[in-house]
Write a protein that holds these residues in place. Structure first.
Motif, PDB file in Angstrom:
ATOM      1  N   GLY A 201       0.893  -1.363  -0.082  1.00 18.47           N
ATOM      2  CA  GLY A 201      -0.074  -0.062   0.147  1.00 18.47           C
ATOM      3  C   GLY A 201       0.902   1.099  -0.033  1.00 18.47           C
ATOM      4  O   GLY A 201       0.611   2.306  -0.776  1.00 18.47           O
ATOM      5  N   LEU A 202       1.919   1.114   0.741  1.00 15.15           N
ATOM      6  CA  LEU A 202       2.835   2.468   0.760  1.00 15.15           C
ATOM      7  C   LEU A 202       3.537   2.535  -0.611  1.00 15.15           C
ATOM      8  O   LEU A 202       3.893   3.667  -0.979  1.00 15.15           O
ATOM      9  CB  LEU A 202       4.048   2.322   1.859  1.00 15.15           C
ATOM     10  CG  LEU A 202       3.116   2.134   3.350  1.00 15.15           C
ATOM     11  CD1 LEU A 202       4.385   2.007   4.312  1.00 15.15           C
ATOM     12  CD2 LEU A 202       2.423   3.414   3.514  1.00 15.15           C
ATOM     13  N   LEU A 203       3.839   1.553  -1.148  1.00  8.39           N
ATOM     14  CA  LEU A 203       4.906   1.594  -2.439  1.00  8.39           C
ATOM     15  C   LEU A 203       3.754   2.071  -3.616  1.00  8.39           C
ATOM     16  O   LEU A 203       4.346   2.617  -4.530  1.00  8.39           O
ATOM     17  CB  LEU A 203       5.368   0.246  -2.737  1.00  8.39           C
ATOM     18  CG  LEU A 203       6.397  -0.258  -1.684  1.00  8.39           C
ATOM     19  CD1 LEU A 203       6.509  -1.950  -1.903  1.00  8.39           C
ATOM     20  CD2 LEU A 203       7.702   0.461  -2.038  1.00  8.39           C
ATOM     21  N   ALA A 204       2.354   1.701  -3.298  1.00  9.60           N
ATOM     22  CA  ALA A 204       1.590   2.321  -4.482  1.00  9.60           C
ATOM     23  C   ALA A 204       1.209   3.761  -4.300  1.00  9.60           C
ATOM     24  O   ALA A 204       0.477   4.087  -5.187  1.00  9.60           O
ATOM     25  CB  ALA A 204       0.415   1.290  -4.348  1.00  9.60           C
ATOM     26  N   ALA A 205       1.476   4.357  -3.205  1.00 11.76           N
ATOM     27  CA  ALA A 205       1.415   5.573  -3.147  1.00 11.76           C
ATOM     28  C   ALA A 205       1.829   6.503  -4.196  1.00 11.76           C
ATOM     29  O   ALA A 205       3.170   6.311  -4.725  1.00 11.76           O
ATOM     30  CB  ALA A 205       1.680   6.161  -1.582  1.00 11.76           C
ATOM     31  N   PRO A 206       1.110   7.706  -4.840  1.00  8.51           N
ATOM     32  CA  PRO A 206       1.838   8.387  -5.902  1.00  8.51           C
ATOM     33  C   PRO A 206       3.035   9.029  -5.550  1.00  8.51           C
ATOM     34  O   PRO A 206       3.923   9.268  -6.249  1.00  8.51           O
ATOM     35  CB  PRO A 206       0.500   9.641  -6.155  1.00  8.51           C
ATOM     36  CG  PRO A 206      -0.606   8.853  -5.566  1.00  8.51           C
ATOM     37  CD  PRO A 206      -0.075   7.968  -4.585  1.00  8.51           C
ATOM     38  N   LYS A 207       3.067   9.592  -4.110  1.00  8.07           N
ATOM     39  CA  LYS A 207       4.233  10.000  -3.553  1.00  8.07           C
ATOM     40  C   LYS A 207       4.874   9.057  -2.474  1.00  8.07           C
ATOM     41  O   LYS A 207       3.954   9.167  -1.642  1.00  8.07           O
ATOM     42  CB  LYS A 207       4.192  11.580  -3.164  1.00  8.07           C
ATOM     43  CG  LYS A 207       5.342  12.377  -2.560  1.00  8.07           C
ATOM     44  CD  LYS A 207       4.969  13.539  -2.150  1.00  8.07           C
ATOM     45  CE  LYS A 207       6.270  14.424  -1.665  1.00  8.07           C
ATOM     46  NZ  LYS A 207       5.881  15.754  -1.305  1.00  8.07           N
ATOM     47  N   PRO A 208       6.005   8.733  -2.344  1.00  7.57           N
ATOM     48  CA  PRO A 208       6.306   7.933  -1.396  1.00  7.57           C
ATOM     49  C   PRO A 208       6.327   8.817  -0.074  1.00  7.57           C
ATOM     50  O   PRO A 208       6.974   9.803  -0.023  1.00  7.57           O
ATOM     51  CB  PRO A 208       7.985   7.502  -1.691  1.00  7.57           C
ATOM     52  CG  PRO A 208       8.054   7.814  -3.059  1.00  7.57           C
ATOM     53  CD  PRO A 208       7.203   9.165  -3.533  1.00  7.57           C
ATOM     54  N   PRO A 209       5.690   8.146   0.898  1.00 10.23           N
ATOM     55  CA  PRO A 209       5.622   8.968   2.265  1.00 10.23           C
ATOM     56  C   PRO A 209       6.952   8.929   2.983  1.00 10.23           C
ATOM     57  O   PRO A 209       7.805   8.050   2.711  1.00 10.23           O
ATOM     58  CB  PRO A 209       4.478   7.998   2.981  1.00 10.23           C
ATOM     59  CG  PRO A 209       4.679   6.476   2.105  1.00 10.23           C
ATOM     60  CD  PRO A 209       5.083   6.765   1.074  1.00 10.23           C
ATOM     61  N   ARG A 210       7.169  10.002   3.586  1.00 11.43           N
ATOM     62  CA  ARG A 210       8.321  10.269   4.549  1.00 11.43           C
ATOM     63  C   ARG A 210       8.514   9.022   5.233  1.00 11.43           C
ATOM     64  O   ARG A 210       7.656   8.684   6.015  1.00 11.43           O
ATOM     65  CB  ARG A 210       8.179  11.397   5.005  1.00 11.43           C
ATOM     66  CG  ARG A 210       9.538  12.040   5.939  1.00 11.43           C
ATOM     67  CD  ARG A 210       9.455  13.274   6.515  1.00 11.43           C
ATOM     68  NE  ARG A 210      10.621  13.695   7.155  1.00 11.43           N
ATOM     69  CZ  ARG A 210      10.946  14.959   7.425  1.00 11.43           C
ATOM     70  NH1 ARG A 210       9.818  15.777   7.518  1.00 11.43           N
ATOM     71  NH2 ARG A 210      12.049  14.951   8.110  1.00 11.43           N
ATOM     72  N   GLY A 211       9.624   8.476   5.416  1.00 18.21           N
ATOM     73  CA  GLY A 211       9.888   7.506   6.200  1.00 18.21           C
ATOM     74  C   GLY A 211       9.912   6.049   5.757  1.00 18.21           C
ATOM     75  O   GLY A 211      10.179   5.046   6.274  1.00 18.21           O
ATOM     76  N   LEU A 212       9.508   5.982   4.416  1.00 17.04           N
ATOM     77  CA  LEU A 212       9.126   4.556   3.772  1.00 17.04           C
ATOM     78  C   LEU A 212      10.601   3.939   3.610  1.00 17.04           C
ATOM     79  O   LEU A 212      10.573   2.696   3.691  1.00 17.04           O
ATOM     80  CB  LEU A 212       8.729   5.103   2.184  1.00 17.04           C
ATOM     81  CG  LEU A 212       8.513   3.769   1.497  1.00 17.04           C
ATOM     82  CD1 LEU A 212       7.951   2.522   2.044  1.00 17.04           C
ATOM     83  CD2 LEU A 212       8.058   4.200  -0.121  1.00 17.04           C
ATOM     84  N   GLY A 213      11.547   4.636   3.228  1.00 19.63           N
ATOM     85  CA  GLY A 213      13.000   4.258   3.275  1.00 19.63           C
ATOM     86  C   GLY A 213      13.385   3.558   4.597  1.00 19.63           C
ATOM     87  O   GLY A 213      14.011   2.349   4.501  1.00 19.63           O
ATOM     88  N   GLU A 214      13.016   3.765   5.657  1.00 17.59           N
ATOM     89  CA  GLU A 214      13.228   3.298   6.854  1.00 17.59           C
ATOM     90  C   GLU A 214      12.482   1.818   7.157  1.00 17.59           C
ATOM     91  O   GLU A 214      13.149   1.069   7.343  1.00 17.59           O
ATOM     92  CB  GLU A 214      12.907   4.114   7.869  1.00 17.59           C
ATOM     93  CG  GLU A 214      13.896   5.442   8.191  1.00 17.59           C
ATOM     94  CD  GLU A 214      13.617   6.112   9.524  1.00 17.59           C
ATOM     95  OE1 GLU A 214      13.720   5.587  10.552  1.00 17.59           O
ATOM     96  OE2 GLU A 214      13.122   7.383   9.478  1.00 17.59           O
ATOM     97  N   LEU A 215      11.329   2.079   6.597  1.00 21.32           N
ATOM     98  CA  LEU A 215      10.658   0.665   6.841  1.00 21.32           C
ATOM     99  C   LEU A 215      11.170  -0.272   5.819  1.00 21.32           C
ATOM    100  O   LEU A 215      11.180  -1.540   6.035  1.00 21.32           O
ATOM    101  CB  LEU A 215       9.088   0.832   6.441  1.00 21.32           C
ATOM    102  CG  LEU A 215       8.091   1.552   7.600  1.00 21.32           C
ATOM    103  CD1 LEU A 215       6.885   1.810   6.801  1.00 21.32           C
ATOM    104  CD2 LEU A 215       8.143   0.393   8.577  1.00 21.32           C
ATOM    105  N   LEU A 216      11.568   0.050   4.592  1.00 23.98           N
ATOM    106  CA  LEU A 216      12.164  -0.780   3.561  1.00 23.98           C
ATOM    107  C   LEU A 216      13.477  -1.295   4.012  1.00 23.98           C
ATOM    108  O   LEU A 216      13.786  -2.707   3.776  1.00 23.98           O
ATOM    109  CB  LEU A 216      12.210  -0.053   2.146  1.00 23.98           C
ATOM    110  CG  LEU A 216      10.985   0.264   1.499  1.00 23.98           C
ATOM    111  CD1 LEU A 216      11.183   1.264   0.380  1.00 23.98           C
ATOM    112  CD2 LEU A 216      10.187  -1.099   0.991  1.00 23.98           C
TER     113      LEU A 216
END
Length: 903
Positions: free
Chosen positions: A837-852
């Motif tokens: 769901g986060l990867l499908a967002a039009p703009k990557p949410p802040r903090g996505l890199g940490e979760l990945l």
């Protein structure tokens, strides 16, 4: 007595001669002063005091003390009059009491502090005293923590009157800083003769005053409002000794503490600056700060040491010590800066590689794989400059590297870096076992100890339950001894001194103690017992706890024949073993006692309905031949659950935040339970089939409710719904300690459904690290018990992340903490559900890199494989942001995992 009366009568007949005037005037003047005080005419007191001589002032003191005691007992209906009289009392006592100790005690009385700060008026009535007396009063007042700060003007006025040295107590310094901060700072400090004395004390304070902390932050460095700049300017003028300031700043920074409390000494030291000689002379101090100081302090110390190292003024041994300390820290910025420094130093002095490279391997185990990569490359560039022993040591440490760097490590060190390839094994905590609670106090003396503990610390459920049962037991068995002991122990308590202290609620176990002694009115207890069903989300379990207290108070006040309470738990979760409850009902039957309604209802909700011995207990209960036994047997054999239906409302966005707060969007639809609706007392009927909104906006205070889990220890779903608003406070607001309820949810009994997973999801996104840690513990316990639905948790987290209730960086921190315990597979099973769901967002949410990054680490450790929707597209994006880099890493790890699985 007769002779005195005759003499007075004769004097009256003789007329108002001189002797009579001398004998009666002081009494009249004292009475005028007392009348002014009784009427609260504070403005008249100074003039009336001037008319009194020493004997008159002494005569007024006992009456002033008596009136003060009387005023303390006035109720809230007279608070305005009380405040006026207290103001007059304070002035009158200050002017009449002759001893310095007594005067300071009177002026600094806490009841007078509530009236307001009238330091000028107090100074006026003290001004005629001699300087030695006033100096002693000033010293004593300065030692009173609240008064010296809140009434700094009064104490400072005494200092000015006497010319005595400034009393450099913590409270006086805080009051001085508040006074200075309201003015042109540098000008006020320059003019105040106290400045050279109080500034060193200010720098030595453990807790920096709020005004100074705020006005020491980076930003505006206007000397009129910025403490560090103002103090540095005064040091430049010679008003303050620069060397003493430097020493004071360094000493305070070495002591450590909260960042806000180190803001002033750090900023002042940076503004004042240090000479090259001072930097070199304080190398041990910088090493201590860089190792143990908060991030801002450590960063400054690192900067100073880096300058010395690049200038050749820092010995290699000290640089190695510094590097070991920094590379062990978690702050990525500090670690990256240290690796850069080591790289520069090794370029200047390649011969230092043998001493410096071994400390670099501390970064091999850093949580950030980018830092691991930097460290590995640094070692690779200078590996040729070390001997075989150091090379083997570095190769052995390569096993700390993330699997993503394992291939590069093998290429650098050879097969020695591969380590022992052991199969992955998930590590989860041991399943917690229910703990048996201690029995109720066997003697009155032991019970009194329990009661004192509960009154002082009312939030401990086990102690509360033991004390409540003990009151009922000993009131039944030895009422006279218990009453005497209670009066001796709690006689001075405000709730034992008359008045209706329980007009708005039972206020904990105190109402039962007061009922025993007759202090709590029987009519009020009867009103409390008639309380109806819950009116809002907060009032459900709280209403049950209060109903138990009112009922226990009634049992004690009415000398009911109940020998003990049925609902006292046998386990720390609040549960009761079924055979124990059967035995308690048997004792009731033999004593010919009917159970109290609320006590029996709570006992039924607490009894364990599964496990060994339950079937036999049900048969034993039915064989008792009592109505209570029949109800217990039916309860133990019924295949029903109280678990509510939980659904979230779509009510549109909140005008302040663009969404509805979590607690405003939960509705609990209880299943119809006729047994509860028809047989349970009103405080429990909210469990029998109502629908209610669990909202935070109600008349009840928000906060921890430690007794709630004991109300429903066998129904975690219902409990989770009632705890959810409180858990949400820690995510949406700044509440600290809000995730406490997740522990009893994880350790309790009963099915785990959507409500528990929602509460857990919100807790994992808590604002404060300690709340996230509590949620992590609950997550791991549920996983260890086989009760965690990873898909449900991941799905709920995905929704909460999308709406903003949970922030990605907070969830990443919680996930990283959970994974580091060895639960990599568990954490990946949750992250793998929410990431698409986060990867499908039009703009990557802040903090996505940490979760990945956490997800990649989990996959690399546990060897999971498969595909993740949207991951390949994220990895194919241009750029080198953390989200892109970690997406590529996760994609690669999943491919490796798939290969391993296939092989």
């Amino acid at each position: 007595m007769t002779r005195i009366g005759t003499d007075m009568h004769a004097g009256a007949d003789a007329g108002p001669g001189p002797a009579t005037a001398t004998a009666t005037a002081p009494s009249a003047q004292v009475e005028q002063l007392l009348d002014a005080v009784r009427q609260g005419r504070r403005g008249d007191v100074p003039g009336l005091l001037k008319a009194l001589d020493a004997a008159g002032r002494k005569a007024a003191v006992p009456e002033l003390k008596r009136l003060r005691k009387e005023v303390r007992g006035w109720d809230w209906g007279r608070w305005r009059e009380q405040q006026r009289v207290r103001g007059a009392l304070r002035l009158a006592g200050a002017g009449c009491i002759t001893g310095a100790a007594g005067a300071a005690e009177w002026i600094g009385g806490r009841d007078f502090q509530e009236w307001g700060n009238e330091g000028g008026a107090v100074l006026g009535v003290l001004a005629h005293r001699d300087h030695a007396w006033l100096t002693e009063v000033a010293r004593r007042l300065a030692e009173r923590p609240t008064l010296a700060e809140e009434e700094y003007g009064l104490v400072h006025g005494l200092v000015l009157l006497t010319g005595c040295p400034a009393p450099a107590t913590d409270a006086y310094v805080r009051g001085w800083t508040a006074d200075m901060s309201r003015r042109n700072l540098v000008a006020s400090l320059r003019q105040d003769p106290q400045t050279p004395v109080l500034v060193p004390r200010l720098l030595d304070l453990t807790e920096t005053p709020d005004a100074v902390a705020w006005q020491s932050a980076a930003g505006s460095e206007d000397q009129r409002s910025h403490w560090p700049s103002a103090l540095a300017a005064l040091a430049g003028e010679g008003l303050l000794d620069r060397a003493e300031l430097v020493d004071a700043c360094v000493a305070r920074l070495l002591r450590g503490g909260r960042p806000r409390d180190l803001r002033l000494p750090l900023a002042l030291f940076q503004v004042v600056g240090a000479t090259e000689e001072e930097r070199r002379a304080r190398i041990p101090d910088w090493l201590g700060m860089v190792a143990d100081g908060p991030s801002p302090v450590a960063a400054h110390a690192q900067e100073v040491l880096a300058g010395l190292a690049l200038d050749g003024a820092l010995p290699v041994r000290e640089l190695a010590e510094m590097s070991g300390s920094v590379l062990f820290r978690t702050e990525k910025k500090l670690v990256r800066a240290q690796l850069t420094l080591l790289s520069k130093v090794l370029r200047q002095a390649p011969g230092a590689a043998a001493e410096l490279l071994p400390v670099v391997m501390d970064a091999f185990g850093h949580e950030d794989t980018a830092i691991q990569e930097r460290a590995l490359k640094l070692v690779g560039r200078h590996l040729a400059g070390v001997d075989e022993q150091v090379r083997e040591e570095l190769a052995g440490a390569a096993v700390l590297l993330s699997p993503v760097h394992r291939a590069a490590a093998v290429e650098l060190f050879g097969a020695a870096a591969e380590g022992d390839a052991l199969p992955y094994e998930e590590v989860l905590p041991p399943v917690p076992e229910p703990r048996t609670v201690a029995p109720t106090a066997g003697s009155v003396a032991e019970l009194i100890e329990d009661l004192v503990t509960v009154v002082r610390r009312p939030g401990e459920p086990e102690e509360f339950e033991r004390a409540l049962d003990g009151l009922v037991r000993h009131a039944h068995g030895d009422r006279a001894a218990l009453t005497t002991a209670v009066r001796e122990t709690f006689g001075d308590a405000h709730w034992m001194n008359g008045g209706d202290h329980f007009a708005y609620g039972p206020q904990g176990i105190m109402v039962v103690i007061a009922a025993l002694t007759g202090t709590a009115r029987v009519s009020r207890i009867a009103d409390g017992r008639r309380r109806g069903t819950a009116s809002c989300g907060h009032a459900g379990p709280t209403g049950v706890v209060e109903a138990r207290l009112w009922e226990a108070a009634w049992l004690v006040a009415s000398s009911a024949p109940v020998p003990f309470l049925l609902a006292t738990p046998t386990l720390h979760t609040g549960a009761i073993d079924a055979p124990v409850l059967v035995e308690r009902l048997r004792e009731y039957r033999e004593a010919g006692v009917e159970p109290a309604p609320v006590d029996l209802a709570q006992a039924l909700l607490r009894v364990r309905r599964s496990g060994p011995g339950v079937s036999a207990a049900a048969e034993g209960a039915a064989a008792l031949g009592t109505r209570a036994g029949e109800r217990l047997a039916a309860w133990l054999t019924a295949d029903v659950s109280l678990a509510p239906g939980v659904r979230f409302l779509d009510r549109g966005p909140d005008i302040r935040s663009g969404r509805w707060w979590l607690a405003d969007r939960v509705v609990v639809a209880f299943r119809e339970r006729r047994t509860i609706r028809e047989e349970f007392p009103p405080p429990f009927q909210w469990l029998g089939g109502e629908s209610t909104e669990v909202a935070r906006r109600c008349r009840h205070w928000s906060g921890q409710h430690p007794h709630w889990p004991g109300v429903l220890p066998q129904d975690r779903e219902t409990l989770a719904v009632w705890l959810l608003p409180e858990v949400g406070n820690g995510s949406e607001w700044d509440a600290r300690g809000s995730a406490w309820g997740l522990t009893p949810l994880a350790e309790g009994e009963g099915p785990v459904g959507p409500a528990v997973h929602v509460a857990l999801a919100v807790g994992l996104g808590g604002r404060h690290a300690e709340d996230r840690l509590t949620a992590v513990d609950a997550l791991l316990v549920l996983a260890a018990r086989g009760e965690l639905d990873a898909a449900a948790l991941g799905g709920r987290l995905g929704l909460l992340l999308a709406e903003g209730t949970v922030k990605p960086n907070r969830l990443a921190d919680a996930s990283r903490t959970a994974a580091a315990t060895g639960a990599y597979g568990t954490v990946w099973s949750v992250l793998g559900v929410l990431l698409p769901g986060l990867l499908a967002a039009p703009k990557p949410p802040r903090g996505l890199g940490e979760l990945l990054a956490v997800a990649a680490e989990c996959v690399e450790r546990c060897g999971a494989g498969g595909t993740l929707p949207g991951l390949a597209e994220a990895a194919a994006r241009a750029g080198s942001s953390q989200a892109v880099v970690q997406a590529r890493r996760l994609l690669s790890a999943l491919g490796q995992g798939a290969d391993q699985t296939a092989s």
